[in-house]
Design an enzyme around this catalytic site. Structure first.
Site, PDB file in Angstrom:
ATOM      1  N   HIS A 102       0.852  -1.192   0.000  1.00 37.51           N
ATOM      2  CA  HIS A 102       0.000   0.000   0.000  1.00 37.51           C
ATOM      3  C   HIS A 102       0.888   1.243   0.000  1.00 37.51           C
ATOM      4  O   HIS A 102       2.031   1.206   0.448  1.00 37.51           O
ATOM      5  CB  HIS A 102      -0.920   0.013   1.227  1.00 37.51           C
ATOM      6  CG  HIS A 102      -0.198  -0.217   2.512  1.00 37.51           C
ATOM      7  ND1 HIS A 102       0.132  -1.490   2.955  1.00 37.51           N
ATOM      8  CD2 HIS A 102       0.275   0.638   3.441  1.00 37.51           C
ATOM      9  CE1 HIS A 102       0.786  -1.381   4.099  1.00 37.51           C
ATOM     10  NE2 HIS A 102       0.893  -0.100   4.411  1.00 37.51           N
ATOM     11  N   HIS A 104       0.927   5.266   1.309  1.00 33.45           N
ATOM     12  CA  HIS A 104       0.313   6.269   2.186  1.00 33.45           C
ATOM     13  C   HIS A 104       0.293   7.625   1.488  1.00 33.45           C
ATOM     14  O   HIS A 104       1.306   8.050   0.917  1.00 33.45           O
ATOM     15  CB  HIS A 104       1.134   6.447   3.463  1.00 33.45           C
ATOM     16  CG  HIS A 104       1.223   5.218   4.327  1.00 33.45           C
ATOM     17  ND1 HIS A 104       0.438   5.034   5.438  1.00 33.45           N
ATOM     18  CD2 HIS A 104       2.015   4.120   4.257  1.00 33.45           C
ATOM     19  CE1 HIS A 104       0.751   3.892   6.021  1.00 33.45           C
ATOM     20  NE2 HIS A 104       1.713   3.306   5.321  1.00 33.45           N
TER      21      HIS A 104
HETATM   22  P1  AMP Z   1       2.168   0.110   7.189  1.00 32.63           P
HETATM   23  O1  AMP Z   1       2.729   0.172   8.568  1.00 32.63           O
HETATM   24  O2  AMP Z   1       2.909   0.902   6.156  1.00 32.63           O
HETATM   25  O3  AMP Z   1       1.988  -1.344   6.810  1.00 32.63           O
HETATM   26  O4  AMP Z   1       0.763   0.794   7.258  1.00 32.63           O
HETATM   27  C1  AMP Z   1      -0.427   0.144   7.544  1.00 32.63           C
HETATM   28  C2  AMP Z   1      -1.446   1.224   7.732  1.00 32.63           C
HETATM   29  O5  AMP Z   1      -2.715   0.611   7.700  1.00 32.63           O
HETATM   30  C3  AMP Z   1      -1.332   1.964   9.057  1.00 32.63           C
HETATM   31  O6  AMP Z   1      -1.212   3.352   8.809  1.00 32.63           O
HETATM   32  C4  AMP Z   1      -2.631   1.617   9.789  1.00 32.63           C
HETATM   33  O7  AMP Z   1      -3.118   2.699  10.521  1.00 32.63           O
HETATM   34  C5  AMP Z   1      -3.543   1.250   8.636  1.00 32.63           C
HETATM   35  N1  AMP Z   1      -4.609   0.291   8.927  1.00 32.63           N
HETATM   36  C6  AMP Z   1      -4.541  -0.844   9.655  1.00 32.63           C
HETATM   37  N2  AMP Z   1      -5.721  -1.485   9.642  1.00 32.63           N
HETATM   38  C7  AMP Z   1      -6.550  -0.735   8.873  1.00 32.63           C
HETATM   39  C8  AMP Z   1      -7.917  -0.872   8.466  1.00 32.63           C
HETATM   40  N3  AMP Z   1      -8.682  -1.884   8.853  1.00 32.63           N
HETATM   41  N4  AMP Z   1      -8.452   0.088   7.661  1.00 32.63           N
HETATM   42  C9  AMP Z   1      -7.696   1.159   7.267  1.00 32.63           C
HETATM   43  N5  AMP Z   1      -6.415   1.328   7.621  1.00 32.63           N
HETATM   44  C10 AMP Z   1      -5.848   0.402   8.411  1.00 32.63           C
END
Ligand code: AMP
Length: 138
Positions: A102, A104
């Site tokens: 993903h 950001h």
């Molecule tokens: P990363 O640490 O780059 O893998 O980022 C994962 C992101 O996903 C974090 O910013 C979390 O806040 C976000 N996240 C985790 N679970 C969910 C969810 N169910 N819906 C939307 N965002 C999420």
């Protein structure tokens, strides 16, 4: 490590977990981060089972980049912030916590620090309103 299709983003893509969607096309999907580091923190994911950038096909990498540009523009306009940070983490050592690739999208302005990564759940009414505003700016 093999891709685990029970990760939360795979469930969101399959419609098995809820999200605040802002954009979708044939190859990509974008939605609000539920533990945002700033207001309007948005995520873009490809509809491709890859943990990280190295496992993603060039075709889907290109599609993700295109959607990041489209959604980041809408986030910038909707948030009215002068800067936008784009981040993409690969591997737990880089801080990755969800193992479906993903990107950001994080609006920034001078003097406003980021909140902790993936820590505090946002108010869902606020996320819904922010998603609506982003959609209006697409
Ligand atoms: P990363 O640490 O780059 O893998 O980022 C994962 C992101 O996903 C974090 O910013 C979390 O806040 C976000 N996240 C985790 N679970 C969910 C969810 N169910 N819906 C939307 N965002 C999420």
């Amino acid at each position: 490590m093999a891709y685990d299709d029970n990760n939360i983003f795979a469930k969101i893509l399959r419609g098995e977990a809820p999200c605040f969607k802002v954009y979708e096309d044939e190859k990509t999907f974008a939605f609000m981060d539920v533990m945002p580091q700033v207001d309007m923190h948005t995520l873009v994911i490809p509809k491709f089972p890859a943990e990280n950038l190295f496992d993603l096909s060039p075709e889907y990498a290109a599609a993700m980049a295109t959607t990041v540009q489209t959604v980041a523009r809408a986030v910038k306009n909707a948030s009215d912030k002068p800067g936008v940070m784009i981040a993409q983490l690969n591997g737990s050592e880089a801080g990755q916590t969800v193992f479906h690739i993903h990107t950001h999208i994080i609006p920034r302005e001078g003097g406003i620090d980021l909140k902790f990564h993936a820590r505090d759940l946002a108010d869902f009414k606020l996320l819904e309103a922010q998603a609506e505003k982003i959609i209006q700016n697409l």
